[in-house]
Design a protein around this motif. Structure first.
Motif, short mmCIF file in Angstrom:
data_model
loop_
_atom_site.label_atom_id
_atom_site.label_comp_id
_atom_site.label_asym_id
_atom_site.label_seq_id
_atom_site.Cartn_x
_atom_site.Cartn_y
_atom_site.Cartn_z
N TRP A 140 20.73 39.53 -7.40
CA TRP A 140 21.94 40.33 -7.26
C TRP A 140 22.99 39.74 -6.32
O TRP A 140 24.19 39.87 -6.59
N PRO A 141 22.63 39.09 -5.22
CA PRO A 141 23.68 38.45 -4.42
C PRO A 141 24.48 37.42 -5.23
O PRO A 141 25.71 37.34 -5.11
N THR A 142 23.79 36.66 -6.09
CA THR A 142 24.48 35.70 -6.95
C THR A 142 25.37 36.41 -7.96
O THR A 142 26.52 36.01 -8.19
N LEU A 143 24.85 37.47 -8.58
CA LEU A 143 25.62 38.19 -9.60
C LEU A 143 26.84 38.86 -8.99
O LEU A 143 27.92 38.85 -9.58
N LYS A 144 26.70 39.44 -7.82
CA LYS A 144 27.84 40.09 -7.19
C LYS A 144 28.88 39.07 -6.75
O LYS A 144 30.09 39.33 -6.84
N ALA A 145 28.43 37.91 -6.29
CA ALA A 145 29.38 36.86 -5.90
C ALA A 145 30.17 36.34 -7.09
O ALA A 145 31.27 35.81 -6.92
N ALA A 146 29.63 36.50 -8.31
CA ALA A 146 30.34 36.06 -9.51
C ALA A 146 31.48 36.98 -9.89
O ALA A 146 32.24 36.69 -10.81
N GLU A 147 31.60 38.13 -9.21
CA GLU A 147 32.70 39.09 -9.41
C GLU A 147 32.65 39.78 -10.77
O GLU A 147 33.64 40.35 -11.22
N LEU A 148 31.52 39.75 -11.43
CA LEU A 148 31.43 40.42 -12.73
C LEU A 148 31.29 41.93 -12.55
O LEU A 148 30.94 42.42 -11.48
N ASN A 149 31.57 42.66 -13.62
CA ASN A 149 31.33 44.11 -13.60
C ASN A 149 30.23 44.54 -14.57
O ASN A 149 29.87 45.71 -14.62
N THR A 150 29.70 43.57 -15.34
CA THR A 150 28.69 43.88 -16.35
C THR A 150 27.71 42.71 -16.47
O THR A 150 28.12 41.55 -16.49
N VAL A 151 26.43 43.04 -16.56
CA VAL A 151 25.38 42.05 -16.79
C VAL A 151 24.83 42.25 -18.19
O VAL A 151 24.59 43.38 -18.62
N LEU A 152 24.64 41.16 -18.92
CA LEU A 152 24.01 41.20 -20.24
C LEU A 152 22.56 40.79 -20.07
O LEU A 152 22.27 39.68 -19.60
N ALA A 153 21.65 41.70 -20.44
CA ALA A 153 20.23 41.50 -20.14
C ALA A 153 19.37 41.82 -21.35
O ALA A 153 19.57 42.86 -22.00
N PRO A 154 18.39 40.98 -21.68
CA PRO A 154 17.51 41.25 -22.83
C PRO A 154 16.57 42.42 -22.61
O PRO A 154 16.17 42.73 -21.48
N VAL A 155 16.23 43.07 -23.73
CA VAL A 155 15.11 44.01 -23.80
C VAL A 155 14.16 43.44 -24.83
O VAL A 155 14.53 43.26 -25.99
N GLU A 156 12.93 43.13 -24.42
CA GLU A 156 11.98 42.44 -25.28
C GLU A 156 11.08 43.44 -26.00
O GLU A 156 10.46 44.28 -25.37
#
Length: 543
Positions: free
Chosen positions: A67-83
């Protein structure tokens, strides 16, 4: 006020807030002019995302560290798989522990999620199906090559496969409807990069029987209704045989490899339609399919055949009408070439899997897609790899988040344009200036100032957008653009004012006044070539 009264008041307030959140409509798509917008909590939402590596969300402990990396990327949405294999390890028994944990972590970080259903197919193959599917080839048959060799790819002609995949997908959507009352999940991708390898189509007995059967009436009815706008290949094949209904695939389109790809595409689309319609009956989230692109000169089967590629849109659209978007996955240099083909009146542009997030041109691609093609979302792959070094994405997203209310207001009106230098598949950059007309003005846009001597790779990292906010007023944003304004009526155009600044909670906060050297003494608007910035510009005319 007693402590018990205060406690009761707080409980009531929380209940009211919860009721208000639940009262908002679920995420959905809505037309605005020529654009399609993603509506979240009843407001337009510009999706600035990043897709995780395939396995990053399969472990909550692993994801938590990202999450520190994701927040530093300034995004507002994460795309994540459901297996599929993770949520249904035993047939009929569902475990949503990991999914619930992903959504909980996202909420804690004020981030939305787009879910990627890795069901029957992922990158053509069937590696994310549960063990009870993998081990039962009789019940869940495989695709077969022309030579009779079984592949590790489930055939779309397996009735039990469709039944099982549909049941799991429906259970997933029902669970989201019941538990995700905060609308953290915005959309869902149905399967992943469907496509047949290493052949143009499946040659199993069931597939061969379907090949010899009548072409579905739903397809020929669609072709007849859309005859004037059909893709050239589909139109030529159909019209060469008399543009009629009734007959086998070979009889209506010719016994060619192109027809075999159309046949396979129809049956992939029909499989997806069954999932999507069942899923939407449980919870009507926006749904899309993504596609691996085909390289120049390659034949179907040399690339993943029969996915929702532009030349097969007229097969996929009638085959899977419950799918809202046919979306682009792009790892090739010629991003502009492909982005143009995915924006159609019946298909908004969404870029869920752009080239890797750490690339220095990622930010320019985002500005171009949103500005020129009204994209409602942009998301590069491997967002968990992003660093603060070469990637332009965090800075671009920071500026786009500021601009989002202005973009959303003007999308679909013809008052938003995007700019980026095209690159060919071979990597040749066309740095020629571009010209557009906006509300009585002509904009001549170049990717370098007259005194700059840039390499093609430097030009490729530049891009931006222009929004006309009034008769003589524009918002110009991006990196490295030089814009000369002309007039349609022959008058000279001057720059009344150029202000650098930012948007704070939707309100303009002015910074430097740029009317001197920064506008080359009133000759043009120039955006910094080393950073993404915003200027508000007001023009005047004189003779």
């Amino acid at each position: 006020m007693s402590s018990s009264i205060r406690a009761a008041a707080c409980a009531l307030m929380l209940a009211l807030l919860g009721t208000a959140a639940q009262a908002a409509s679920p995420p959905h798509l809505r037309k605005q002019g020529s654009a399609t917008q993603l509506i979240v909590d009843d407001q337009p939402f510009l999706l600035l995302g990043g897709e995780l590596h395939n396995s990053s969300a399969s472990s909550l402990a692993y994801l938590d560290k990202l999450w520190p990396t994701l927040k530093a990327a300034e995004l507002n949405t994460v795309l994540a798989p459901v297996e599929w294999d993770q949520i249904e390890p035993v047939e009929g028994r569902f475990d949503f522990t990991v999914l619930d944990g992903v959504l909980k972590q996202a909420r804690a970080h004020n981030t939305r999620v787009v879910l990627l259903w890795f069901g029957a197919w992922k990158n053509s193959m069937s590696t994310y199906v549960p063990a009870w599917v993998k081990k039962d080839a009789r019940r869940f048959p495989r695709a077969i090559t022309r030579a009779g060799v079984a592949q590790d790819i489930l055939t779309p002609f397996g009735a039990e496969t469709l039944k099982a995949d549909t049941a799991a997908f429906r259970a997933l959507l029902a669970h989201l409807r019941q538990t995700d009352t905060q609308h953290t999940a915005l959309m869902i991708q149905v399967e992943n990069e469907i496509g047949m390898l290493p052949e143009v189509r499946d040659y199993s007995a069931a597939a061969n029987a379907a090949w010899r059967a009548q072409v579905p009436a739903a397809l020929t009815a669609y072709l007849a209704a859309h005859r004037e706008t059909l893709q050239p290949g589909v139109k030529a094949a159909w019209e060469s045989r008399g543009a009629r209904s009734g007959g086998t695939w070979a009889e209506l389109f010719g016994d060619t490899i192109e027809t075999e790809e159309m046949f396979q595409a129809w049956h992939y689309a029909s499989f997806v339609e069954a999932l999507a319609s069942a899923g939407k009956a449980a919870y009507a989230l926006p749904m899309y399919v993504n596609v691996a692109l085909n390289r120049p000169g390659k034949r179907p089967g040399e690339y993943p055949s029969a996915g929702p590629l532009p030349h097969l849109f007229d097969i996929w659209k009638p085959g899977a009408p419950s799918i809202d978007v046919l979306a682009i996955d792009t790892y090739f240099p010629n991003f502009i070439h492909w982005a143009k083909q995915f924006k159609r009146p019946d298909n908004p542009l969404f870029v869920p899997e752009a080239n890797h997030a750490e690339r220095p041109d990622a930010g320019a691609d985002a500005f171009y897609a949103i500005g020129e093609h009204d994209a409602f979302g942009f998301s590069p792959f491997a967002i968990d790899d992003i660093k603060n070094g070469d990637s332009s994405l965090p800075q671009a997203y920071r500026v786009l988040k500021q601009l989002a209310p202005v973009i959303n207001q003007h999308q679909g009106s013809g008052k938003v344009r995007g700019f980026k230098a095209p690159m060919s598949y071979e990597g040749v950059v066309d740095a020629a200036p571009q010209q557009v007309r906006m509300g009585g003005y002509t904009l001549n846009v170049s990717f370098n100032a007259p005194w700059e001597k840039l390499q093609p790779s430097e030009v490729q990292n530049r891009g931006g957008l222009v929004i006309q906010t009034g008769d003589d007023e524009f918002v110009v944003a991006g990196k490295g653009l030089t814009i000369v304004f002309g007039s349609d009526d022959g008058a000279q155009v001057g720059i009344e004012q150029a202000l650098e600044g930012t948007y704070v909670n939707g309100r303009w906060a002015e910074g430097r006044w740029m009317n001197g050297d920064q506008t080359h003494q009133g000759r043009h608007i120039g955006l910094d070539g080393n950073a993404f910035t915003i200027q508000r510009v007001k023009l005047y005319r004189y003779r």
